[in-house]
Design a protein around this motif. Structure first.
Motif, PDB file in Angstrom:
ATOM      1  N   LEU A  20       0.820  -1.213   0.000  1.00  0.00           N
ATOM      2  CA  LEU A  20       0.000   0.000   0.000  1.00  0.00           C
ATOM      3  C   LEU A  20       0.855   1.266   0.000  1.00  0.00           C
ATOM      4  N   LEU A  21       2.060   1.173   0.503  1.00  0.00           N
ATOM      5  CA  LEU A  21       2.966   2.322   0.465  1.00  0.00           C
ATOM      6  C   LEU A  21       3.704   2.426  -0.873  1.00  0.00           C
ATOM      7  N   CYS A  22       4.090   1.289  -1.434  1.00  0.00           N
ATOM      8  CA  CYS A  22       4.920   1.305  -2.648  1.00  0.00           C
ATOM      9  C   CYS A  22       4.123   1.574  -3.925  1.00  0.00           C
ATOM     10  N   LEU A  23       2.879   1.105  -3.997  1.00  0.00           N
ATOM     11  CA  LEU A  23       2.120   1.267  -5.241  1.00  0.00           C
ATOM     12  C   LEU A  23       1.875   2.732  -5.598  1.00  0.00           C
ATOM     13  N   PRO A  24       1.364   3.577  -4.686  1.00  0.00           N
ATOM     14  CA  PRO A  24       1.200   4.990  -5.076  1.00  0.00           C
ATOM     15  C   PRO A  24       2.522   5.687  -5.385  1.00  0.00           C
ATOM     16  N   LEU A  25       3.569   5.348  -4.636  1.00  0.00           N
ATOM     17  CA  LEU A  25       4.865   5.960  -4.929  1.00  0.00           C
ATOM     18  C   LEU A  25       5.366   5.573  -6.321  1.00  0.00           C
ATOM     19  N   THR A  26       5.132   4.338  -6.701  1.00  0.00           N
ATOM     20  CA  THR A  26       5.542   3.898  -8.035  1.00  0.00           C
ATOM     21  C   THR A  26       4.743   4.616  -9.115  1.00  0.00           C
ATOM     22  N   VAL A  27       3.446   4.779  -8.889  1.00  0.00           N
ATOM     23  CA  VAL A  27       2.610   5.496  -9.865  1.00  0.00           C
ATOM     24  C   VAL A  27       3.057   6.944  -9.985  1.00  0.00           C
ATOM     25  N   TRP A  28       3.296   7.599  -8.863  1.00  0.00           N
ATOM     26  CA  TRP A  28       3.679   9.007  -8.889  1.00  0.00           C
ATOM     27  C   TRP A  28       5.063   9.215  -9.481  1.00  0.00           C
ATOM     28  N   LEU A  29       5.980   8.304  -9.235  1.00  0.00           N
ATOM     29  CA  LEU A  29       7.369   8.489  -9.670  1.00  0.00           C
ATOM     30  C   LEU A  29       7.716   7.678 -10.921  1.00  0.00           C
ATOM     31  N   TRP A  30       6.700   7.258 -11.681  1.00  0.00           N
ATOM     32  CA  TRP A  30       6.951   6.438 -12.865  1.00  0.00           C
ATOM     33  C   TRP A  30       7.769   7.198 -13.914  1.00  0.00           C
ATOM     34  N   GLY A  31       7.511   8.475 -14.083  1.00  0.00           N
ATOM     35  CA  GLY A  31       8.285   9.270 -15.046  1.00  0.00           C
ATOM     36  C   GLY A  31       9.753   9.362 -14.657  1.00  0.00           C
ATOM     37  N   VAL A  32      10.012   9.532 -13.381  1.00  0.00           N
ATOM     38  CA  VAL A  32      11.394   9.587 -12.898  1.00  0.00           C
ATOM     39  C   VAL A  32      12.069   8.236 -13.106  1.00  0.00           C
ATOM     40  N   LEU A  33      11.339   7.161 -12.847  1.00  0.00           N
ATOM     41  CA  LEU A  33      11.888   5.815 -13.041  1.00  0.00           C
ATOM     42  C   LEU A  33      12.233   5.572 -14.515  1.00  0.00           C
ATOM     43  N   GLY A  34      11.349   6.005 -15.412  1.00  0.00           N
ATOM     44  CA  GLY A  34      11.631   5.872 -16.839  1.00  0.00           C
ATOM     45  C   GLY A  34      12.830   6.680 -17.274  1.00  0.00           C
ATOM     46  N   TRP A  35      12.968   7.876 -16.721  1.00  0.00           N
ATOM     47  CA  TRP A  35      14.118   8.712 -17.048  1.00  0.00           C
ATOM     48  C   TRP A  35      15.401   8.064 -16.549  1.00  0.00           C
ATOM     49  N   CYS A  36      15.358   7.476 -15.359  1.00  0.00           N
ATOM     50  CA  CYS A  36      16.553   6.825 -14.793  1.00  0.00           C
ATOM     51  C   CYS A  36      16.966   5.607 -15.621  1.00  0.00           C
ATOM     52  N   MET A  37      16.015   4.919 -16.208  1.00  0.00           N
ATOM     53  CA  MET A  37      16.342   3.730 -16.992  1.00  0.00           C
ATOM     54  C   MET A  37      17.063   4.080 -18.296  1.00  0.00           C
ATOM     55  N   ARG A  38      16.963   5.319 -18.747  1.00  0.00           N
ATOM     56  CA  ARG A  38      17.645   5.727 -19.981  1.00  0.00           C
ATOM     57  C   ARG A  38      19.133   5.999 -19.763  1.00  0.00           C
ATOM     58  N   LEU A  39      19.505   6.295 -18.521  1.00  0.00           N
ATOM     59  CA  LEU A  39      20.906   6.581 -18.235  1.00  0.00           C
ATOM     60  C   LEU A  39      21.709   5.284 -18.238  1.00  0.00           C
ATOM     61  N   PRO A  40      22.989   5.326 -18.600  1.00  0.00           N
ATOM     62  CA  PRO A  40      23.746   4.086 -18.824  1.00  0.00           C
ATOM     63  C   PRO A  40      23.984   3.229 -17.579  1.00  0.00           C
ATOM     64  N   ARG A  41      24.357   3.800 -16.454  1.00  0.00           N
ATOM     65  CA  ARG A  41      24.734   2.981 -15.298  1.00  0.00           C
ATOM     66  C   ARG A  41      23.668   2.921 -14.211  1.00  0.00           C
TER      67      ARG A  41
END
Length: 119
Positions: free
Chosen positions: A30-51
């Motif tokens: 219940l704590l992780c699901l909303p955080l993942t939804v809210w920070l999905w754009g940041v997570l996608g941006w982080c996945m583009r970086l090489p390391r």
């Protein structure tokens, strides 16, 4: 309007997760699901970086070792949000293909129809 309602619903889920934190392992989800939804754009941006993906995987593995309910909840919430986003994009691609087919069919019919003239 729906975006605001989904944010309010996510905030309620997050608050319920804080309320249940001491009692159950489900509170991590219940704590992780909303955080993942809210920070999905940041997570996608982080996945583009090489390391950064390797570093994020290392952090997740260390979380798995020390706080395994939190790591499992985080992994499940990332999978759920990713599947939801993928199904949404697949529906858009399918409708785009159908529009292109319809446009092609109508375009060929219109082209044939315009060749006939009234003389």
């Amino acid at each position: 309007m729906m975006k605001h309602l989904s944010n309010v619903f996510s905030m309620l889920v997050f608050i319920i997760g804080f309320a249940a934190y001491g009692n159950t392992g489900f509170a991590w989800f219940l704590l992780c699901l909303p955080l993942t939804v809210w920070l999905w754009g940041v997570l996608g941006w982080c996945m583009r970086l090489p390391r950064l993906p390797r570093l994020m995987m290392l952090l997740w593995l260390s979380l798995l070792c020390f706080k395994w309910p939190a790591a499992l909840a985080l992994g499940i919430s990332v999978i759920i949000v990713w599947l939801f986003k993928q199904s949404h994009s697949m529906v858009q691609e399918r409708s785009k293909k159908r529009r292109q087919q319809r446009k092609w069919l109508l375009g060929s019919y219109d082209y044939d129809f315009r060749t006939f003239t009234d003389d």
